[in-house]
Design a protein around this motif. Structure first.
Motif, mmCIF file in Angstrom:
data_model
loop_
_atom_site.group_PDB
_atom_site.id
_atom_site.type_symbol
_atom_site.label_atom_id
_atom_site.label_comp_id
_atom_site.label_asym_id
_atom_site.label_seq_id
_atom_site.Cartn_x
_atom_site.Cartn_y
_atom_site.Cartn_z
ATOM 1 N N LEU A 23 0.804 -1.217 0.000
ATOM 2 C CA LEU A 23 0.000 0.000 0.000
ATOM 3 C C LEU A 23 0.841 1.273 0.000
ATOM 4 C CD1 LEU A 23 -2.980 -0.888 2.356
ATOM 5 C CD2 LEU A 23 -2.899 -0.872 -0.135
ATOM 6 N N ARG A 24 2.137 1.121 -0.172
ATOM 7 C CA ARG A 24 2.982 2.313 -0.280
ATOM 8 C C ARG A 24 2.720 3.000 -1.607
ATOM 9 N NH1 ARG A 24 7.553 -0.378 2.805
ATOM 10 N NH2 ARG A 24 7.325 0.686 4.787
ATOM 11 N N GLU A 25 2.903 4.306 -1.611
ATOM 12 C CA GLU A 25 2.721 5.092 -2.828
ATOM 13 C C GLU A 25 3.702 4.613 -3.895
ATOM 14 O OE1 GLU A 25 0.924 6.586 -5.010
ATOM 15 O OE2 GLU A 25 0.354 8.265 -3.742
ATOM 16 N N MET A 26 3.456 4.982 -5.118
ATOM 17 C CA MET A 26 4.309 4.585 -6.229
ATOM 18 C C MET A 26 5.754 5.002 -5.976
ATOM 19 S SD MET A 26 3.642 5.293 -10.218
ATOM 20 C CE MET A 26 5.016 5.636 -11.282
ATOM 21 N N ASP A 27 6.665 4.127 -6.353
ATOM 22 C CA ASP A 27 8.101 4.408 -6.235
ATOM 23 C C ASP A 27 8.532 5.196 -7.469
ATOM 24 O OD1 ASP A 27 10.854 4.427 -6.114
ATOM 25 O OD2 ASP A 27 11.076 2.276 -5.804
ATOM 26 N N THR A 68 -0.184 -0.594 -9.260
ATOM 27 C CA THR A 68 -1.575 -1.021 -9.241
ATOM 28 C C THR A 68 -1.680 -2.501 -8.896
ATOM 29 O OG1 THR A 68 -2.225 0.672 -10.828
ATOM 30 C CG2 THR A 68 -3.676 -1.261 -10.637
ATOM 31 N N GLU A 69 -0.847 -3.324 -9.501
ATOM 32 C CA GLU A 69 -0.882 -4.768 -9.233
ATOM 33 C C GLU A 69 -0.646 -5.064 -7.761
ATOM 34 O OE1 GLU A 69 1.960 -6.372 -11.983
ATOM 35 O OE2 GLU A 69 0.617 -6.121 -13.697
ATOM 36 N N ARG A 70 0.324 -4.406 -7.147
ATOM 37 C CA ARG A 70 0.587 -4.681 -5.729
ATOM 38 C C ARG A 70 -0.525 -4.122 -4.844
ATOM 39 N NH1 ARG A 70 2.789 -0.099 -3.464
ATOM 40 N NH2 ARG A 70 4.072 1.192 -4.856
ATOM 41 N N ALA A 71 -1.117 -2.989 -5.235
ATOM 42 C CA ALA A 71 -2.221 -2.414 -4.461
ATOM 43 C C ALA A 71 -3.447 -3.326 -4.494
ATOM 44 C CB ALA A 71 -2.573 -1.031 -4.990
ATOM 45 N N ILE A 72 -3.711 -3.919 -5.638
ATOM 46 C CA ILE A 72 -4.852 -4.832 -5.774
ATOM 47 C C ILE A 72 -4.633 -6.074 -4.908
ATOM 48 C CG2 ILE A 72 -6.179 -6.277 -7.385
ATOM 49 C CD1 ILE A 72 -6.468 -3.097 -7.622
ATOM 50 N N ARG A 73 -3.414 -6.582 -4.883
ATOM 51 C CA ARG A 73 -3.107 -7.740 -4.015
ATOM 52 C C ARG A 73 -3.392 -7.395 -2.555
ATOM 53 N NH1 ARG A 73 1.561 -8.058 -7.289
ATOM 54 N NH2 ARG A 73 2.833 -7.208 -5.607
ATOM 55 N N GLY A 90 -3.254 8.717 -2.095
ATOM 56 C CA GLY A 90 -4.213 8.966 -3.159
ATOM 57 C C GLY A 90 -4.011 8.115 -4.395
ATOM 58 N N GLY A 91 -2.761 7.896 -4.787
ATOM 59 C CA GLY A 91 -2.485 7.084 -5.968
ATOM 60 C C GLY A 91 -2.949 5.650 -5.792
ATOM 61 N N ILE A 92 -2.753 5.128 -4.602
ATOM 62 C CA ILE A 92 -3.200 3.765 -4.288
ATOM 63 C C ILE A 92 -4.727 3.707 -4.300
ATOM 64 C CG2 ILE A 92 -3.272 1.989 -2.489
ATOM 65 C CD1 ILE A 92 -0.535 2.175 -3.796
ATOM 66 N N ILE A 93 -5.357 4.692 -3.687
ATOM 67 C CA ILE A 93 -6.817 4.725 -3.638
ATOM 68 C C ILE A 93 -7.388 4.788 -5.055
ATOM 69 C CG2 ILE A 93 -8.823 6.089 -2.922
ATOM 70 C CD1 ILE A 93 -7.056 6.943 -0.458
ATOM 71 N N PHE A 100 -11.746 -1.885 -9.004
ATOM 72 C CA PHE A 100 -12.956 -2.507 -8.466
ATOM 73 C C PHE A 100 -14.255 -1.874 -8.966
ATOM 74 C CE2 PHE A 100 -9.817 -4.094 -5.414
ATOM 75 C CZ PHE A 100 -10.133 -5.436 -5.461
ATOM 76 N N PHE A 101 -14.154 -0.716 -9.607
ATOM 77 C CA PHE A 101 -15.345 -0.056 -10.140
ATOM 78 C C PHE A 101 -15.136 0.340 -11.597
ATOM 79 C CE2 PHE A 101 -15.276 0.625 -5.561
ATOM 80 C CZ PHE A 101 -16.517 0.134 -5.195
#
Length: 109
Positions: A23-27, A68-73, A90-93, A100-101
């Protein structure tokens, strides 16, 4: 992660929590902590923003696709819990919401 820790404390007080690295922000790699003014004339930055923003990796960092792939996991793990909350960036959200939508047809940016 300081902002997320502070937000968690404001919302829930002194509670036990688990940090999910997914859930960390993009690197942003070499672009991390640099402003647009500092980046705008760099060739590597111009290449990154002018191409496929979803798949292009920041030098030394990751792509939005990888983030995105790691956030979805991580979201899948969180949704398996009866009681859970996530405090993240915010980027993760935006990435999780777009995934999901999809019927909303909203661009994550």
């Amino acid at each position: 992660m300081k902002r997320t820790d502070e937000t968690l404390s404001i919302l829930f007080g002194n509670v036990k929590f688990e940090v999910l690295p997914e859930l960390r922000e993009m690197d942003f790699g070499e672009f991390e902590m640099l402003s647009y003014e500092e980046l705008k004339d760099r060739k590597d930055y111009q290449i990154w923003i002018s191409g496929d923003n979803f798949r292009n990796k920041c030098p030394g960092g990751e792509s939005a696709e990888e983030m995105t792939e790691r956030a979805i996991r991580a979201a899948d793990l969180i949704f398996r819990n009866e009681y859970a909350a996530a405090v993240t960036h915010g980027g993760i959200i935006a990435a999780v919401m777009a995934h999901f939508f999809p019927h909303e047809n909203k661009n994550r940016y």
